[in-house]
Design an enzyme around this catalytic site. Structure first.
Site, PDB file in Angstrom:
ATOM      1  N   CYS A 395       0.826  -1.207   0.000  1.00  0.00           N
ATOM      2  CA  CYS A 395       0.000   0.000   0.000  1.00  0.00           C
ATOM      3  C   CYS A 395       0.855   1.249   0.000  1.00  0.00           C
ATOM      4  CB  CYS A 395      -0.917   0.015   1.226  1.00  0.00           C
ATOM      5  SG  CYS A 395      -0.018   0.130   2.802  1.00  0.00           S
ATOM      6  N   CYS A 396       0.253   2.333  -0.472  1.00  0.00           N
ATOM      7  CA  CYS A 396       0.779   3.685  -0.287  1.00  0.00           C
ATOM      8  C   CYS A 396      -0.425   4.531   0.093  1.00  0.00           C
ATOM      9  CB  CYS A 396       1.506   4.186  -1.526  1.00  0.00           C
ATOM     10  SG  CYS A 396       0.542   4.139  -3.050  1.00  0.00           S
ATOM     11  N   ALA A 397      -0.408   5.822  -0.139  1.00  0.00           N
ATOM     12  CA  ALA A 397      -1.545   6.640   0.267  1.00  0.00           C
ATOM     13  C   ALA A 397      -2.805   6.253  -0.501  1.00  0.00           C
ATOM     14  CB  ALA A 397      -1.227   8.118   0.074  1.00  0.00           C
TER      15      ALA A 397
END
Length: 444
Positions: A395-397
């Site tokens: 995941c990232c933002a």
């Protein structure tokens, strides 16, 4: 809070330096800091006293704050803890960083006293006994002009943080209680007005952020960026400038406008990251936690980042399956994170949810920029071992760029996709928007 983001207790040091060296270092710093404090503090007082008019910021409810003479004792006690905190350390490095925090608070506070002096408006009643003596000594060098930000509160934040994880059990409770008395005493001794407290606390946490107990200094290895990074830095700097302008303009009508100093400082730190300091300004550890100073100072930015995540992803599934137990998605909440064996987190700016209890690996990357090649490689290489312990969320933002780039690198590196173009198509087929970083979809 997990200790990964905080300094260990003094006794946890496996190979403590000779204490004599620590004492010498602390004594040398005290020999510098003490005269520097009295000379600069006195100069700011004298300069303010030469002005025809020095203003004040006082809320009406402050006139109901009682004068409590005995609270001058906890007020004065900060001087004792100031020196003890330097002397009771486990390394010269700890001494130097603590001294750096003291020096930062002193320089910034005195600069504010010189540029924007304020005066305390209350007149203390006559006191006797020990409180009377302590007030008399205080009055010998402390005039009513050095107000916001309260240097007393800034130093209290620094000293409180220095000891909060070094004490346990009843001593910890006693420490928090005594620090509360010290903080309250700036009002009950009529030394400060309320506005001095939040501004002083903000300064104290800035000093803690600038000289963290663990990890790199935020300004270490700074290299001025170019291109997109510089443009992003300028955008955040503009936001910081607007917040500061709002503070200056709004404060002429209401002291409440000073709250804009908080987003000003948060945006200035992010601008500093994109200007060349990098992801380390967020002070995020390998397990996803951040330092207390980072959590507090950058809260306005993280609030905005959270709103941005919701706005972009509210109509999308939070995660999508890629292949073989690997999922791609936005930054998860605690419940979502706990549904995976491992979370591989690439968002330097966001903090791991406190209730997330599973395995968490963080590889901090700045948003909207090509990630450093070594960080990209380490993040991609972490996916395959993590699969051995259950499902993996990368995941990232938003789950559009950084995480997609890492998963694409993993797909090609493990032969699940034969080319970067095929990896891109495979990710796009998952139904989630994918924007791989230019030039980084070719594995090393």
């Amino acid at each position: 809070m997990p200790t990964g983001a905080e300094p260990p207790p003094l006794s946890a040091s496996p190979a403590a330096e000779p204490y004599g060296r620590i004492v010498v270092g602390a004594a040398l710093w005290l020999a510098l800091l003490a005269p520097f404090f009295y000379s600069t503090y006195g100069f700011a007082n004298w300069l303010a006293s030469t002005r025809d008019h020095v203003g004040s910021i006082v809320f009406s409810w402050e006139h109901h704050v009682p004068f409590v003479a005995w609270t001058i004792v906890p007020y004065w006690s900060i001087n004792l803890f100031y020196g003890l905190s330097l002397l009771l350390n486990d390394s010269r490095r700890s001494v130097d960083r603590l001294a750096g925090r003291y020096l930062t608070a002193q320089i910034v506070a005195v600069a504010c006293f010189v540029l924007f002096p304020l005066t305390a408006t209350f007149v203390r009643p006559a006191t006797s006994g020990l409180p009377g003596f302590l007030f008399a000594v205080l009055g010998g060098f402390d005039k009513p002009f050095n107000q916001a930000p309260s240097l007393h509160i800034a130093l209290l934040a620094i000293i409180w943080d220095h000891w909060r994880l070094r004490l346990a059990g009843p001593l910890s409770i006693l420490w928090h209680g005594w620090c509360f008395l010290i903080g309250a005493s700036v009002l009950t001794t009529w030394q400060h007005h309320f506005i001095d407290i939040p501004t002083g606390a903000l300064l104290g946490f800035f000093a803690l952020w600038l000289f963290p107990a663990q990890g790199e200094l935020p300004f270490a290895g700074f290299r001025l960026t170019t291109g997109k990074a510089r443009r992003l830095s300028l955008c955040y700097a503009l936001g910081a400038a607007l917040a500061l302008a709002g503070t200056a303009i709004g404060a002429t009508n209401s002291a409440v406008a000073l709250v804009l100093l908080w987003p000003f400082l948060a945006l200035a730190i992010v601008a500093f990251a994109y200007a060349g300091a990098g992801a380390k300004v967020f002070q995020k550890t390998a397990d996803g936690h951040v330092s207390l100073a980072s959590r507090i100072l950058l809260w306005p930015y993280r609030l905005g980042a959270g709103v941005n995540v919701w706005a972009w992803t509210r109509k999308l599934p939070p995660v999508v399956a890629v292949t073989d137990g690997v999922f791609l998605g936005r930054f998860p909440g605690a419940a979502e994170a706990n549904g995976f064996g491992t979370v591989i987190d690439l968002a330097a700016e966001l903090e791991r949810p406190r209730d997330a209890t599973g395995r968490w690996q963080s590889f901090g990357m700045l948003d909207l920029l090509p990630p450093p090649a070594d960080v990209l490689d380490r993040a991609a290489a972490a996916i395959e071992p993590a699969r051995g312990q259950g499902t993996v969320l990368v995941c990232c933002a938003l789950g559009f760029q950084r995480s997609a780039t890492v998963v694409a690198r993993w797909l090609v590196a493990t032969g699940r996709s034969h080319t970067p173009a095929q990896a891109r198509k495979q990710l796009a087929a998952s139904g989630r928007p994918v924007h791989l970083q230019a030039g980084l979809d070719e594995p090393a």
